[in-house]
Design a protein around this motif. Structure first.
Motif, PDB file in Angstrom:
ATOM      1  N   ILE A 310     -56.736   0.056 -13.351  1.00  0.00           N
ATOM      2  CA  ILE A 310     -56.151  -0.874 -14.322  1.00  0.00           C
ATOM      3  C   ILE A 310     -56.202  -0.213 -15.691  1.00  0.00           C
ATOM      4  N   ASP A 311     -55.117  -0.336 -16.453  1.00  0.00           N
ATOM      5  CA  ASP A 311     -55.065   0.244 -17.793  1.00  0.00           C
ATOM      6  C   ASP A 311     -54.255  -0.677 -18.694  1.00  0.00           C
ATOM      7  N   THR A 312     -54.925  -1.318 -19.643  1.00  0.00           N
ATOM      8  CA  THR A 312     -54.230  -2.149 -20.626  1.00  0.00           C
ATOM      9  C   THR A 312     -54.098  -1.431 -21.958  1.00  0.00           C
ATOM     10  N   LYS A 316     -59.695   0.128 -19.585  1.00  0.00           N
ATOM     11  CA  LYS A 316     -59.336   0.869 -18.385  1.00  0.00           C
ATOM     12  C   LYS A 316     -60.441   0.650 -17.357  1.00  0.00           C
ATOM     13  N   ARG A 527     -58.554 -11.307 -24.264  1.00  0.00           N
ATOM     14  CA  ARG A 527     -58.387 -10.559 -23.022  1.00  0.00           C
ATOM     15  C   ARG A 527     -59.422 -11.029 -22.001  1.00  0.00           C
ATOM     16  N   ALA A 553     -56.433  -8.070 -15.143  1.00  0.00           N
ATOM     17  CA  ALA A 553     -56.596  -7.963 -16.595  1.00  0.00           C
ATOM     18  C   ALA A 553     -55.453  -8.733 -17.224  1.00  0.00           C
ATOM     19  N   GLU A 555     -53.972 -10.100 -20.959  1.00  0.00           N
ATOM     20  CA  GLU A 555     -54.131  -9.875 -22.388  1.00  0.00           C
ATOM     21  C   GLU A 555     -53.007 -10.567 -23.136  1.00  0.00           C
ATOM     22  N   SER A 557     -50.343 -10.869 -25.902  1.00  0.00           N
ATOM     23  CA  SER A 557     -49.540  -9.892 -26.632  1.00  0.00           C
ATOM     24  C   SER A 557     -48.521 -10.656 -27.460  1.00  0.00           C
ATOM     25  N   ASP A 562     -49.560 -10.434 -20.953  1.00  0.00           N
ATOM     26  CA  ASP A 562     -49.415  -9.200 -20.179  1.00  0.00           C
ATOM     27  C   ASP A 562     -50.520  -9.175 -19.133  1.00  0.00           C
ATOM     28  N   GLN A 564     -52.084  -7.523 -15.410  1.00  0.00           N
ATOM     29  CA  GLN A 564     -52.152  -6.585 -14.294  1.00  0.00           C
ATOM     30  C   GLN A 564     -52.964  -7.252 -13.192  1.00  0.00           C
ATOM     31  N   ASN A 587     -47.694  -6.573 -13.929  1.00  0.00           N
ATOM     32  CA  ASN A 587     -47.708  -5.186 -13.447  1.00  0.00           C
ATOM     33  C   ASN A 587     -46.536  -4.383 -14.007  1.00  0.00           C
TER      34      ASN A 587
END
Length: 609
Positions: A310-312, A316, A527, A553, A555, A557, A562, A564, A587
């Motif tokens: 996972i990377d926001t 990460k 988040r 995750a 978040e 925005s 957003d 994932q 995603n």
């Protein structure tokens, strides 16, 4: 050809030796066959056999009986380290180029992996102000690169902008593996100055990715020079792949600070006795061992894995499962990497069969500065701080009653990369008590120009059911909860726990609040991160509701949300939003997510085929 290809006298199979050596022997033999094609009547049949064999080599899937892995990951990574990947791919690509030049018909075999073969070398590289560096897991070298196979991919017609970026980046340094225009090959085939000038400023690749079949993960802050790169490996041991399941390497501000011990000349006894063994890597040991020492000869029967990347951006996460390769000593060996801004939390969940001594190893580029139980690793202006949080460096009455109360830091002696006659100090964090089960939480703080005067503040807290870490940085606070009930110790019941007022069954929970926000109000969180959880709620507000446990995750925005989301093949999740989001991205894709105003939730439906 008699030894490796032709049936009348052949003695080798595709996997007899290291898998790179088949490529070297057979495809260079193929170039020899092309050279005598007009004079040797048998050469056409030899070439047909080699060409068909190339498909077999690229698609070799491993051997159950002999404990051997597949040659290539589904995304075209090669398991035997970067320099052997470069060597093996180059031998084939040189043969393919010679075939194309020598023969009008037939065309060489279609190899789908070649479309993405260059991505492996890009994803494992570390751009910096000097010579390009790379993740040197296994029998690699910190300056091994893929300039040779990428030059050959270019020559064979795979002329991607990312390839030009890589060749431009390596061409500026004193590398020895490439095929620049200073060579006869390069005069004809190397990209032109115009091609290199048109290269993008950075590859069109995500900054984080995994090679799932290899068990490699790469998490980076950006593609810029001197950024931060965390490499993780949890895959397979045999031949040029060392007994390093669960190990990690860290580059920061142009330097390799937390290192792999590397290797030495294969004929030296230290190669097998030290460099290839678990203690030469950044892993957790039990009674001095992790993997079975014999795995370097016979292969690890059960491979490890990396998953749930996972990377926001600012957050990460990846999970490394090293249990299989270390199953001689561990029945749980899970390593979670949770990267929050300038702090990387390494969360180890380990369990053995009998009480014994666990230890968390740290190999460093230079001798670290010790301050109590804390290590500062510095080189050429770059530095990181390694600090154990759990087990507690000193006795702490707040820890759960079955938890080790303190930790000691021990200095050990290893060997320098490619210099077995030079001693190197490395470090071992050890609980002071013998135990069957322990959770290590270790913080790695990335020191930057921006945070030197005001470094992240890291606090720990705990109760009987959880371990907690509070990270304050950049105008926000993130609270991380590790649910001790969710580690497999209970059966046929869910791991329900209330942690500082938050009700959840999640294994890991991380909640971020801007400074000044109410940390008890779910709607104030900027988040939410969940690892292996099906619900999260507080004071009657349901933040997450999913029948299956998910990795998530979410978040805020602007006016959008957003998300994932990963987990089971079919997921129907309800996620809290106090007001209807203007947009919902799931995603990476904008989706239509029904909003229930009464429940203040959006519905997220995901089906993986």
């Amino acid at each position: 050809l008699h030894d490796w290809v032709l049936g009348a006298q052949r003695i080798h199979a595709l996997d007899t030796m290291g898998h790179n050596w088949w490529s070297a022997c057979v495809f260079v033999g193929g170039i020899g066959a092309l050279a005598v094609l007009d004079e040797e009547p048998r050469a056409a049949a030899w070439l047909a056999r080699i060409d068909a064999g190339s498909l077999e080599w690229f698609r070799y899937a491993g051997s159950v009986i002999e404990n051997k892995p597949a040659n290539f990951d589904r995304t075209a990574g090669f398991y035997e380290s970067v320099n052997y990947a470069s060597f093996a791919m180059s031998q084939y690509l040189l043969f393919r180029l010679a075939w194309t030049n020598a023969l009008q018909q037939p065309a060489p075999a279609a190899i789908p992996q070649l479309e993405r073969a260059g991505d492996f070398f890009l994803n494992v590289c570390y751009p910096n102000a000097g010579r390009m560096m790379t993740l040197n897991f296994g029998d690699g070298s910190i300056n091994s690169d893929g300039s040779r196979p990428l030059s050959l991919l270019w020559a064979n017609g795979w002329r991607r902008p990312d390839t030009a970026w890589y060749l431009a980046s390596t061409r500026t340094a004193s590398y020895r593996e490439g095929l620049d225009r200073a060579t006869p090959f390069g005069l004809v085939y190397f990209p032109s100055d115009a091609d290199l000038a048109a290269a993008p400023a950075a590859p069109a690749l995500p900054p984080t990715t995994t090679f799932p079949d290899l068990g490699w993960a790469m998490l980076r802050s950006s593609w810029g020079k001197n950024a931060t790169l965390l490499g993780v490996r949890a895959g397979y041991t045999w031949n040029h792949s060392h007994a390093d399941a669960g190990s990690f390497i860290l580059f920061h501000r142009g330097e390799n600070l937390l290192i792999d011990s590397g290797n030495c000349t294969y004929s030296r006894p230290e190669y097998d006795d030290y460099y290839r063994q678990s203690r030469a890597h950044n892993v957790v040991l039990f009674n001095g061992e992790a993997e079975n020492p014999e795995d370097i000869y016979g292969g690890s029967k059960f491979p490890g894995s990396v998953s749930h990347l996972i990377d926001t951006g600012d957050l990460k996460y990846v999970l490394a499962d090293a249990t299989g390769p270390t199953s001689k000593n561990f029945n749980r060996n899970y390593r979670h990497f949770l990267w929050l801004g300038d702090v990387i939390l390494v969360i180890d969940d380990v369990e053995s069969f009998v009480p014994g001594q666990f230890e968390f190893l740290v190999h460093t580029a230079t001798k670290a500065e010790r301050r109590g139980q804390e290590l500062t690793v510095a080189q050429n202006g770059a530095s990181v701080i390694v600090r154990p949080l759990f087990p507690a460096p000193f006795p702490d009455a707040g820890l759960p009653t079955d938890y080790p109360e303190s930790m000691r830091l021990v200095e050990k002696t290893g060997l320098k990369d490619h210099e077995p006659d030079t001693k190197m100090t490395y470090y071992s964090f050890q609980p002071t008590e013998l135990t069957r089960r322990v959770k290590f939480i270790t913080a790695i703080t990335l020191v930057t120009d921006a945070n030197q005067a005001n470094p992240p503040k890291i606090e720990r807290f705990s109760s009987e059911k959880f371990l907690g870490v509070r990270v304050k940085q950049g105008g926000a606070t993130t609270e991380v909860f590790l649910n001790l009930l969710a580690d497999g110790r209970i059966r046929h019941r869910n791991a329900n726990a209330t942690m500082n007022g938050w009700e959840t069954d999640a294994y890991l929970t991380a909640l971020t609040f801007p400074d000044g926000a109410n940390p008890a109000d779910p709607d104030a969180a900027s988040r939410v991160f969940i690892a292996d959880g099906s619900y999260l709620r507080r004071d009657g507000k349901v933040v997450l509701d999913s029948l299956s446990k998910v990795f998530l995750a979410a978040e805020k925005s602007g006016n959008g949300l957003d998300v994932q989301l990963q987990g089971q093949p079919v997921i129907n999740a309800f996620l809290r939003a106090a007001t209807k989001p203007a947009t919902v991205r799931l995603n990476g894709q904008t989706v239509s997510a029904p909003y229930d105003a009464a429940a203040a939730t959006v519905t997220l439906a995901l089906e993986t085929k």
